[in-house]
Each structure stands twice: as structure tokens, then as C-alpha cells.
Design an enzyme around this catalytic site. Structure first.
Site, PDB file in Angstrom:
ATOM      1  N   HIS A 201      -3.543 -65.184 -38.083  1.00  0.00           N
ATOM      2  CA  HIS A 201      -2.302 -64.879 -36.936  1.00  0.00           C
ATOM      3  C   HIS A 201      -2.600 -64.659 -35.607  1.00  0.00           C
ATOM      4  O   HIS A 201      -2.051 -65.272 -34.700  1.00  0.00           O
ATOM      5  CB  HIS A 201      -2.028 -63.596 -37.690  1.00  0.00           C
ATOM      6  CG  HIS A 201      -0.942 -62.789 -36.911  1.00  0.00           C
ATOM      7  ND1 HIS A 201       0.462 -62.618 -37.563  1.00  0.00           N
ATOM      8  CD2 HIS A 201      -0.954 -62.166 -35.810  1.00  0.00           C
ATOM      9  CE1 HIS A 201       1.282 -61.874 -36.369  1.00  0.00           C
ATOM     10  NE2 HIS A 201       0.219 -61.663 -35.584  1.00  0.00           N
ATOM     11  N   GLU A 202      -3.581 -64.156 -35.326  1.00  0.00           N
ATOM     12  CA  GLU A 202      -4.262 -64.063 -33.868  1.00  0.00           C
ATOM     13  C   GLU A 202      -4.317 -65.415 -33.261  1.00  0.00           C
ATOM     14  O   GLU A 202      -4.135 -65.628 -32.047  1.00  0.00           O
ATOM     15  CB  GLU A 202      -5.431 -62.995 -33.500  1.00  0.00           C
ATOM     16  CG  GLU A 202      -5.206 -61.518 -34.189  1.00  0.00           C
ATOM     17  CD  GLU A 202      -3.883 -60.963 -33.565  1.00  0.00           C
ATOM     18  OE1 GLU A 202      -3.419 -61.313 -32.515  1.00  0.00           O
ATOM     19  OE2 GLU A 202      -3.289 -59.887 -34.264  1.00  0.00           O
ATOM     20  N   HIS A 205      -1.208 -66.743 -32.033  1.00  0.00           N
ATOM     21  CA  HIS A 205      -0.923 -66.566 -30.574  1.00  0.00           C
ATOM     22  C   HIS A 205      -1.523 -67.141 -29.717  1.00  0.00           C
ATOM     23  O   HIS A 205      -1.171 -67.668 -28.673  1.00  0.00           O
ATOM     24  CB  HIS A 205      -1.197 -65.015 -30.267  1.00  0.00           C
ATOM     25  CG  HIS A 205      -0.163 -64.181 -31.051  1.00  0.00           C
ATOM     26  ND1 HIS A 205       1.179 -64.341 -31.251  1.00  0.00           N
ATOM     27  CD2 HIS A 205      -0.408 -62.996 -32.138  1.00  0.00           C
ATOM     28  CE1 HIS A 205       1.609 -63.032 -31.882  1.00  0.00           C
ATOM     29  NE2 HIS A 205       0.580 -62.534 -32.565  1.00  0.00           N
TER      30      HIS A 205
HETATM   31 ZN   LIG Z   1       0.571 -60.625 -33.484  1.00  0.00          ZN
END
Ligand SMILES: [Zn+2]
Ligand SMILES: *[C@@H]1O[C@H](CO)[C@@H](O)[C@H](O)[C@H]1NC(C)=O
Ligand SMILES: *[C@@H]1O[C@H](CO)[C@@H](O)[C@H](O)[C@H]1NC(C)=O
Length: 287
Positions: A201-202, A205
Site C-alpha cells: 500500500h505505501e 503512494h
Molecule cells: Zn495510504
């Protein structure tokens, strides 16, 4: 005696409550608008590669070196001393989750720093995270730096992670990277978040994706057209959740939502297209 009983009751309550996923990478609507205007300008001028060359000098292949920086309170597992086997397992999860995207990750090694102040409190925008990153960051725009910490107190208390976005690299290269909870690696001790999806998830980004609930039901949402709009983060794994009247149930299985690790299994074609053009434009990575 009574005090002991009280403390163990508290511990029981804390572990019984399902901790929601929380990520610190939540840009305001205004920040997103400014970033998207810049990005769309690059795309419209079809100058993505020219821009990358001008700002970064060279173009590099989509194999991303991952530098781990293990921050620990002490040398025990509970003190954040993540074993090398779990770091390698984390790379394997990244490669499985990004399979089909054209992006892959390679383990560029780990360094270990014993510093309980950093372990406890490197939250977003804290001065300790600036100091930490200045001392430890390695590589260029294409290198993913991952700091594993405890998020015990301060602005980061309770977070699973936070990341910078590609468009902010050139303005502040040292700040670039992901800070995440040490126990979220595969085989870690973070209940429901111990399969390595926090870094998936990170890293999402870090390659330019927003949360699937960015912007709620209106406007351009997460700036990706094939992720159905979502009013707010989804937690746990709420099958059939549908919070916006626009077509499509909420993308609860998407890596960019807030559900349990076991619930997440996809990036859409639109997200993959966006990540590629984002990291070509801002990280000099070609496909
Ligand atoms: Zn996030
Ligand atoms: C835009 O740039 C890409 C990459 O350099 C190139 O392949 C493509 O032909 C360009 N498109 C136009 C319309 O110039
Ligand atoms: C190591 O650090 C952790 C987290 O701060 C703490 O819970 C644990 O008691 C410490 N262990 C030792 C041996 O100091």
C-alpha cells in the site's frame, strides 16, 4: 494485586479491539489538485520523458532497489529488530502484488540503527523523521527507502505507515520514502496486518497512487477511472459495501483501501497505467 488485575484487563481490551488500518499519506483536495494539474500538464505536452531526462539526468529500468533501514529500540524482536528473513519475505510479497505491473523490486540490503526516540516517534512531519532520513537515505529518485519503526507516540502513534509521492521528490529528495510499522512485515506481530500489504500500500503512494476513497463520491476521486468511487475508507473486509451512487461496489479488495491484509489483492489496469506514467515523469524510470 488490584492494580495488576486492572493492567491485565486493559491489555485484554486493547488486544480484543480490532485496530483499524491508518495511513498518514492523506493529501488535502487542494494538494491533489495542484499535483494533478502539474502531472496532466506534463502528459498533455507529451514531455514526460523529456521532463524526466531534464530533471534526473538518466532513465533507469523498472527494477526498484529497496533499501531497508531498521530502526529499533533494542535488539529484541519486540524492540523492532526485524530479521533479514522477514525483510526478504517482504520483497517477495511486493513482487507478487506488483506482478503484471511491469515494476519489480530487489532487496538492496538493510542497515540497523538502535535509537528508541526514532523507534517510538517518527511521525509525519516530525523533526526526528527529517533527522533520521538525512542520516540514512540511500540512492536516487528510483530507490525505495523503507524505514521500519514502532509508531508508539507522537504524530505517528498507531499508524501502519506513510509515504511520500513521486511529484515531491525533486523538491525534497532526502524526504523521499516510506516509514512503516516494523511488525507489519510478513510473519510480523501486527494482527490482521502481518502479510506485508502495508508496504504494498505505501509503495502504491510512492509510485503515485492515492487512496481509493480520495475525494469521496464526487469529482475525480483518486484520479483513476476504473476504481469505483468510495465515500470513506473500508475497514476489515466488508463484502458488498457500496457507499457512492455511481456504478460499482466499493473497491474493498484494492491495495489502496484500508482493509485487512487478507482482504487486499488488486491494483486495477488504470492504477497500473498511472503508476507507470508517474514514475517515468518524476523518477526517471522507463518501461
Ligand atoms: Zn495510504
Ligand atoms: C509521446 O511520447 C512517447 C514516449 O516518448 C512516444 O512514444 C509517443 O509517440 C509520443 N506521442 C506523440 C503523440 O507524440
Ligand atoms: C525492547 O524494546 C521494547 C519496545 O520498546 C520493549 O517492550 C522491551 O521491553 C525492550 N526489551 C528489552 C530487553 O529491553
Amino acid at each position: 494485586m488490584a492494580r495488576l488485575a486492572f493492567i491485565s484487563l486493559l491489555a485484554l481490551v486493547a488486544s480484543a479491539i480490532a485496530q483499524p488500518r491508518t495511513c498518514g499519506s492523506t493529501p488535502s483536495a487542494q494538494t491533489v489538485l495542484a499535483a494533478e494539474t502539474h502531472f496532466q500538464g506534463l502528459l498533455a505536452a507529451n514531455s514526460t520523458q523529456a521532463h524526466a531526462l531534464a530533471t534526473l539526468g538518466t532513465l533507469v529500468a523498472p527494477v526498484i532497489p529497496v533499501y531497508f533501514h531498521v530502526i529499533r529500540a533494542n535488539t529484541s524482536l519486540a524492540g523492532g529488530n526485524v530479521p533479514a528473513s522477514q525483510l526478504q519475505a517482504q520483497i517477495d510479497v511486493l513482487n507478487a502484488d506488483y506482478e503484471g505491473s511491469g515494476i519489480s523490486f530487489t532487496n538492496a540490503g538493510a542497515d540497523f540503527t538502535t535509537n528508541s526516540a526514532w523507534f517510538n516517534s517518527v511521525g509525519p512531519d516530525s523533526s526526528s523523521q527529517t533527522t533520521m532520513k538525512r542520516q540514512l537515505r540511500k540512492g536516487g529518485a528510483n530507490a525505495l527507502n523503507v524505514y521500519t519503526v514502532g509508531f508508539v507516540s507522537g504524530s505517528g502513534a498507531g499508524l501502519l505507515g506513510y509515504s511520500t509521492f513521486p511529484s515531491s521528490y525533486s523538491g525534497n529528495p532526502t524526504d523521499d520514502g516510506v516509514v512503516m510499522l516494523y511488525s507489519s512485515v510478513p510473519g510480523g506481530t501486527a494482527a490482521n496486518y502481518d502479510e506485508g500489504r502495508t508496504l504494498t500500500h505505501e509503495a502504491g503512494h510512492w509510485v503515485g497512487l492515492y487512496h481509493t476513497f480520495q475525494g469521496g463520491c464526487s469529482g475525480s476521486g483518486d484520479s483513476v477511472s476504473d476504481t469505483p468511487a468510495e465515500a470513506s475508507p473500508a475497514y476489515e473486509c466488508p463484502t458488498g459495501r457500496d457507499t457512492c451512487s455511481a456504478t460499482g461496489v466499493d473497491p474493498i479488495h484494492n491495495f489502496m483501501d484500508y482493509t485487512y491484509d487478507s482482504c487486499m489483492n488488486q491494483f486495477t489496469a488504470g492504477q497500473i497505467s498511472r503508476m507507470k506514467s508517474q514514475i517515468t515523469a518524476y523518477r526517471g524510470i522507463t518501461f
